[in-house]
Design a protein around this motif. Structure first.
Motif, PDB file in Angstrom:
ATOM      1  N   CYS A 233       0.840  -1.195   0.000  1.00 40.05           N
ATOM      2  CA  CYS A 233       0.000   0.000   0.000  1.00 40.05           C
ATOM      3  C   CYS A 233       0.877   1.248   0.000  1.00 40.05           C
ATOM      4  O   CYS A 233       1.987   1.240   0.558  1.00 40.05           O
ATOM      5  N   PHE A 234       0.375   2.318  -0.611  1.00 42.63           N
ATOM      6  CA  PHE A 234       1.088   3.593  -0.523  1.00 42.63           C
ATOM      7  C   PHE A 234       1.018   4.114   0.906  1.00 42.63           C
ATOM      8  O   PHE A 234       0.067   3.852   1.644  1.00 42.63           O
ATOM      9  N   LEU A 235       2.048   4.836   1.312  1.00 44.10           N
ATOM     10  CA  LEU A 235       2.031   5.493   2.617  1.00 44.10           C
ATOM     11  C   LEU A 235       1.310   6.826   2.463  1.00 44.10           C
ATOM     12  O   LEU A 235       1.738   7.674   1.663  1.00 44.10           O
ATOM     13  N   PRO A 236       0.196   7.049   3.168  1.00 41.46           N
ATOM     14  CA  PRO A 236      -0.607   8.260   2.939  1.00 41.46           C
ATOM     15  C   PRO A 236       0.155   9.571   3.060  1.00 41.46           C
ATOM     16  O   PRO A 236      -0.198  10.548   2.404  1.00 41.46           O
ATOM     17  N   THR A 237       1.207   9.610   3.861  1.00 44.88           N
ATOM     18  CA  THR A 237       1.925  10.872   4.067  1.00 44.88           C
ATOM     19  C   THR A 237       2.714  11.324   2.838  1.00 44.88           C
ATOM     20  O   THR A 237       3.194  12.465   2.813  1.00 44.88           O
TER      21      THR A 237
ATOM     22  N   ILE B 177       1.343  11.493  -0.176  1.00 46.57           N
ATOM     23  CA  ILE B 177       0.408  12.143  -1.099  1.00 46.57           C
ATOM     24  C   ILE B 177       0.585  13.667  -1.015  1.00 46.57           C
ATOM     25  O   ILE B 177       0.701  14.241   0.059  1.00 46.57           O
ATOM     26  N   ASN B 178       0.604  14.285  -2.178  1.00 46.74           N
ATOM     27  CA  ASN B 178       0.788  15.730  -2.326  1.00 46.74           C
ATOM     28  C   ASN B 178       2.228  16.161  -2.054  1.00 46.74           C
ATOM     29  O   ASN B 178       2.522  17.353  -2.064  1.00 46.74           O
ATOM     30  N   ARG B 179       3.126  15.209  -1.831  1.00 47.49           N
ATOM     31  CA  ARG B 179       4.555  15.513  -1.724  1.00 47.49           C
ATOM     32  C   ARG B 179       5.338  14.851  -2.852  1.00 47.49           C
ATOM     33  O   ARG B 179       6.011  15.503  -3.626  1.00 47.49           O
ATOM     34  N   THR B 180       5.236  13.527  -2.931  1.00 52.56           N
ATOM     35  CA  THR B 180       5.923  12.800  -4.005  1.00 52.56           C
ATOM     36  C   THR B 180       4.965  11.945  -4.818  1.00 52.56           C
ATOM     37  O   THR B 180       5.359  11.385  -5.841  1.00 52.56           O
TER      38      THR B 180
ATOM     39  N   ASN C  85      -6.050  15.770  -3.878  1.00 51.61           N
ATOM     40  CA  ASN C  85      -4.884  15.113  -3.280  1.00 51.61           C
ATOM     41  C   ASN C  85      -4.819  15.380  -1.780  1.00 51.61           C
ATOM     42  O   ASN C  85      -4.497  14.484  -0.993  1.00 51.61           O
ATOM     43  N   GLN C  86      -5.117  16.610  -1.382  1.00 47.51           N
ATOM     44  CA  GLN C  86      -5.109  16.935   0.043  1.00 47.51           C
ATOM     45  C   GLN C  86      -6.179  16.153   0.792  1.00 47.51           C
ATOM     46  O   GLN C  86      -5.934  15.627   1.887  1.00 47.51           O
ATOM     47  N   LEU C  87      -7.362  16.063   0.190  1.00 52.05           N
ATOM     48  CA  LEU C  87      -8.444  15.291   0.813  1.00 52.05           C
ATOM     49  C   LEU C  87      -8.079  13.819   0.910  1.00 52.05           C
ATOM     50  O   LEU C  87      -8.291  13.180   1.949  1.00 52.05           O
ATOM     51  N   CYS C  88      -7.509  13.291  -0.167  1.00 49.57           N
ATOM     52  CA  CYS C  88      -7.095  11.891  -0.182  1.00 49.57           C
ATOM     53  C   CYS C  88      -6.040  11.628   0.892  1.00 49.57           C
ATOM     54  O   CYS C  88      -6.070  10.587   1.564  1.00 49.57           O
ATOM     55  N   ALA C  89      -5.118  12.563   1.063  1.00 46.33           N
ATOM     56  CA  ALA C  89      -4.064  12.401   2.063  1.00 46.33           C
ATOM     57  C   ALA C  89      -4.650  12.327   3.468  1.00 46.33           C
ATOM     58  O   ALA C  89      -4.262  11.479   4.280  1.00 46.33           O
ATOM     59  N   VAL C  90      -5.598  13.209   3.761  1.00 46.45           N
ATOM     60  CA  VAL C  90      -6.207  13.246   5.098  1.00 46.45           C
ATOM     61  C   VAL C  90      -7.021  11.983   5.368  1.00 46.45           C
ATOM     62  O   VAL C  90      -6.877  11.339   6.417  1.00 46.45           O
TER      63      VAL C  90
ATOM     64  N   LEU D 170      -7.573   6.389   7.695  1.00 48.50           N
ATOM     65  CA  LEU D 170      -8.043   5.024   7.498  1.00 48.50           C
ATOM     66  C   LEU D 170      -6.940   3.978   7.624  1.00 48.50           C
ATOM     67  O   LEU D 170      -7.147   2.916   8.227  1.00 48.50           O
ATOM     68  N   ILE D 171      -5.769   4.262   7.061  1.00 44.15           N
ATOM     69  CA  ILE D 171      -4.745   3.233   6.886  1.00 44.15           C
ATOM     70  C   ILE D 171      -3.697   3.225   7.993  1.00 44.15           C
ATOM     71  O   ILE D 171      -3.246   2.154   8.411  1.00 44.15           O
ATOM     72  N   MET D 172      -3.298   4.387   8.464  1.00 43.76           N
ATOM     73  CA  MET D 172      -2.172   4.448   9.399  1.00 43.76           C
ATOM     74  C   MET D 172      -2.624   4.119  10.823  1.00 43.76           C
ATOM     75  O   MET D 172      -2.629   4.962  11.723  1.00 43.76           O
ATOM     76  N   ARG D 173      -3.021   2.859  11.003  1.00 44.10           N
ATOM     77  CA  ARG D 173      -3.491   2.341  12.283  1.00 44.10           C
ATOM     78  C   ARG D 173      -2.558   1.225  12.730  1.00 44.10           C
ATOM     79  O   ARG D 173      -2.479   0.177  12.102  1.00 44.10           O
ATOM     80  N   LYS D 174      -1.867   1.458  13.817  1.00 46.77           N
ATOM     81  CA  LYS D 174      -0.902   0.468  14.296  1.00 46.77           C
ATOM     82  C   LYS D 174      -1.582  -0.859  14.626  1.00 46.77           C
ATOM     83  O   LYS D 174      -1.036  -1.927  14.361  1.00 46.77           O
ATOM     84  N   SER D 175      -2.783  -0.797  15.182  1.00 46.98           N
ATOM     85  CA  SER D 175      -3.484  -2.035  15.559  1.00 46.98           C
ATOM     86  C   SER D 175      -3.834  -2.863  14.328  1.00 46.98           C
ATOM     87  O   SER D 175      -3.784  -4.100  14.361  1.00 46.98           O
TER      88      SER D 175
END
Length: 315
Positions: free
Chosen positions: A228-232, A234-237, A247-252, A257-262
């Motif tokens: 999976c892409f790392l959401p952070t 988006i809008n940078r690289t 892109n900003q909305l997608c990043a947020v 949704l995805i960056m959940r350690k559990s």
């Protein structure tokens, strides 16, 4: 309190507690898959930031950095040769406005002398090797090197040729099926069911839905890799949309949704290896590994190797 609420609230509460308990202890219900390899360092297109993408020189360079995985895309030539190429049309890579499938292997043009790194806009790669390479050549040169093979279109001849090559080189356990489309993945799995495979886009959304409604601990997971892409990034690289607002909305949204350690820990405990792409900066490496990811796919294997070695030394 109505009778419905009297019974429903305790039942819902019990379900939530059980789901949380099993999310942290998935092995009570599932026997995890034991992987044949653990890819900490994956080379995107063979390491397309340091050498020309998908060339043998790029692969050799990544091997020198002790890469654990080569990430590849494959196309089929007119004479039935499986070649490693991200694009079907050769204009970006070679300046020739022809499709791979319209040419025989011996007619394929050379790569340009420099190519922009897709996930590092404004940066260019160079190399002395400009030749497109056959998948068979890579299997011969690196017989035990794990590789991820992405299929972009519904080309059944391509799928069956790759499946046959994997079998003939006895590398089903270390070659990964990858595709964005579930319809393509279905054909890949039918062609060689012994190969591990990744989540498709629709299956990834299904995974997230199951996680947020609490059903994920109870559902079998046939996939072995969550790439999976790392959401952070988006809008940078990474710019999936042509409008910056989207892109900003997608990043947020994707970050929430995805960056959940559990979630990542649950997948890892069930034998699903989580790999984030395509990360080219040390700050992104740090974010990915701090979340508990198995590995990272990068255009710059030397930078990622340096980071991993320093991280190991510090630990």
């Amino acid at each position: 309190m109505s009778p419905l609420l009297y019974y429903a609230l305790p039942t819902l509460g019990s379900y939530v507690l059980l789901s949380i308990f099993l999310l942290r202890r998935p092995r009570l219900l599932h026997t995890p898959w034991v992987p044949a390899f653990c890819p900490r360092l994956g080379a995107h297109r063979g390491g397309s930031g340091e050498r020309l993408e998908n060339t043998m020189e790029a692969m050799e360079n990544s091997m020198a950095q002790r890469a654990d995985l080569l990430e590849l895309d494959c196309q089929l030539t007119r004479d039935g040769v499986v070649v490693v190429s991200h694009d079907e049309n050769l204009l970006r890579q070679s300046g020739v406005n022809r499709d791979v499938g319209s040419l025989d292997f011996e007619e394929l043009p050379l790569y340009k002398e420099e190519l922009e790194v897709y996930f590092s806009p404004g940066h260019f790669a160079h190399g002395s090797d400009q030749h497109m390479v056959r998948l068979e050549d890579l299997f011969q040169r690196f017989p035990r090197m794990p590789m991820s093979v992405e299929i972009k279109g519904e080309n059944e001849q391509l799928i069956h040729k790759i499946a046959s090559l994997v079998r003939s080189f006895d590398r089903s356990e270390i070659t990964i099926w990858a595709s964005e489309k579930s319809s393509v993945m279905k054909k890949c799995r039918a062609a060689n069911p012994e190969m591990p495979f990744c989540f498709t886009i629709s299956r990834g959304f299904w995974l997230l839905l199951l996680y947020y409604v609490g059903l994920l601990p109870f559902i079998p997971i046939p996939e072995k890799f969550f790439m999976c892409f790392l959401p952070t990034i988006i809008n940078r690289t990474y710019f999936p949309f042509s409008y910056s607002g989207l892109n900003q909305l997608c990043a947020v949204v994707s970050k929430w949704l995805i960056m959940r350690k559990s979630l990542i820990q649950h997948l890892e405990q069930r034998g699903v290896q989580v790999i984030f792409w395509c990360l080219n900066e040390e700050s992104d490496f740090e974010v990915a590994y701090s979340l508990g990811a198995t590995g990272v796919i990068t255009d710059y294997p030397t930078a990622l190797r340096h980071y991993l070695d320093n991280r190991r030394a510090a630990a």
